[in-house]
Design a protein around this motif. Sequence first.
Motif, short mmCIF file in Angstrom:
data_model
loop_
_atom_site.label_atom_id
_atom_site.label_comp_id
_atom_site.label_asym_id
_atom_site.label_seq_id
_atom_site.Cartn_x
_atom_site.Cartn_y
_atom_site.Cartn_z
N GLY A 1 0.78 -1.23 0.00
CA GLY A 1 0.00 0.00 0.00
C GLY A 1 0.81 1.27 0.00
O GLY A 1 2.03 1.27 0.19
N PRO B 1 -4.01 -1.98 -1.81
CA PRO B 1 -4.28 -0.54 -1.81
C PRO B 1 -4.09 0.08 -0.43
O PRO B 1 -4.45 -0.51 0.59
CB PRO B 1 -5.74 -0.44 -2.26
CG PRO B 1 -6.34 -1.75 -1.86
CD PRO B 1 -5.25 -2.77 -2.00
N ARG C 1 -10.16 4.80 -7.13
CA ARG C 1 -10.22 3.33 -7.14
C ARG C 1 -10.17 2.78 -8.56
O ARG C 1 -9.55 1.75 -8.81
CB ARG C 1 -11.47 2.86 -6.41
CG ARG C 1 -11.40 3.12 -4.91
CD ARG C 1 -12.69 2.78 -4.18
NE ARG C 1 -12.52 3.02 -2.75
CZ ARG C 1 -12.00 2.14 -1.90
NH1 ARG C 1 -11.63 0.95 -2.35
NH2 ARG C 1 -11.85 2.42 -0.63
N PRO D 1 -15.34 -4.86 0.52
CA PRO D 1 -14.44 -5.73 1.28
C PRO D 1 -15.16 -6.70 2.21
O PRO D 1 -14.69 -7.82 2.40
CB PRO D 1 -13.57 -4.73 2.07
CG PRO D 1 -14.33 -3.46 2.06
CD PRO D 1 -15.11 -3.43 0.80
N ASP E 1 -8.50 -4.70 0.91
CA ASP E 1 -8.70 -3.25 0.78
C ASP E 1 -9.10 -2.71 2.15
O ASP E 1 -10.28 -2.58 2.47
CB ASP E 1 -9.78 -2.97 -0.27
CG ASP E 1 -10.14 -1.49 -0.36
OD1 ASP E 1 -9.36 -0.65 0.14
OD2 ASP E 1 -11.21 -1.18 -0.92
N LEU F 1 -8.82 -4.50 -5.94
CA LEU F 1 -8.67 -3.95 -4.59
C LEU F 1 -8.59 -5.06 -3.55
O LEU F 1 -7.84 -4.96 -2.58
CB LEU F 1 -9.85 -3.02 -4.27
CG LEU F 1 -9.99 -1.79 -5.17
CD1 LEU F 1 -11.30 -1.08 -4.88
CD2 LEU F 1 -8.82 -0.83 -4.97
N ASN F 2 -9.39 -6.09 -3.74
CA ASN F 2 -9.37 -7.27 -2.87
C ASN F 2 -9.07 -8.48 -3.74
O ASN F 2 -9.67 -8.64 -4.81
CB ASN F 2 -10.72 -7.47 -2.18
CG ASN F 2 -11.10 -6.31 -1.29
OD1 ASN F 2 -10.54 -6.12 -0.22
ND2 ASN F 2 -12.07 -5.51 -1.73
N THR G 1 -7.26 0.17 -9.84
CA THR G 1 -7.55 -1.16 -10.39
C THR G 1 -7.09 -1.30 -11.84
O THR G 1 -6.67 -2.38 -12.25
CB THR G 1 -9.06 -1.46 -10.31
OG1 THR G 1 -9.80 -0.41 -10.96
CG2 THR G 1 -9.51 -1.55 -8.86
#
Length: 308
Positions: free
Chosen positions: A116, A154, A172, A225, A197, A182-183, A176
């Motif tokens: 991150g 992230p 976001r 998330p 995330d 993100l996850n 991506t």
Amino acid sequence: MLTASRRALRSTLDTRLSHWGLLDWLRLLWCTSIFWYELISFAWSLRSCSWPDTVLFPGRKRPAHILLVADPQVRDLSTSRSSGFTAARQHLTELALRRNWFFASRKNPDLVVFLGDILASWQLIRSDDDYKRNYAKFLDIFRLDQRIPAYFVPGNNDVGLNIDHAVARQARQRFTSHFGPLNQKIRFQNHTLVMLDAAGLVEEDYLRASKYIEYEDWTPVPHGPVEFVHSLREEDQEHPTILFTHIPLHRPDTASCGSLREKGTIRRGVGPSYQNMLHKKTTAFLLQSITPEIVFRQVLLFDTSAIN
């Protein structure tokens, strides 16, 4: 016995050094110090930072190696309005990142995880072109071997935290499109690696808490998330799970961070677009749902781990 050529060389050297004054010796000390602190000290430090194969897995085959990179905060100076001392400081920071990566990548990892805050801040990026230039700067500094997979978690500097919805959506989308989901969950060797995330989880936690609903009764935000964590809970966890998160899990303010932390402890704190740790209930929700064997979070510039 010295040969004639060696005696002549030594005599010449002694003669020249005898004419050196204080300023000449100070110059030599200055050059030596720069050479040591800019190059040799990095290589020397990594000598004591070897993979713990023989300690953890004596007599067994070589385990897989994961290199963790935390908080690089790369910024392209062409998109910065900084000048003078601030610009010089940013340039020196970039040089330090390049040196760190040069020596750390020589450890030949099998996989790299960025924890991150990959770019300096979503607030400093004003357009898609700015983002592309900062992303290009990141690729120029962290030259990744195409044979080694890399994954990106992230951070709040990447996607923001509790910011305007339109700005957050744009941040976001940019993340991506350049760095990936993100996850995400991947299988590596005989382990499950979960990249979370955490900033999005904090935002959903605020939303849940504002409605006074517990996690077990909460309807997750679509593709968020919490929904991602629920999907992991519903799967058969046949392999040990390792959790990667930018924001640390909840811990008491008095808890020790261990002997390897340079200074200070992690304390609860919230501010504009940041939060020092996850809420206590959120932490319990994660640990009960994912049951990770170990958690890695953003703490140092570089860290290493081994998986068997």
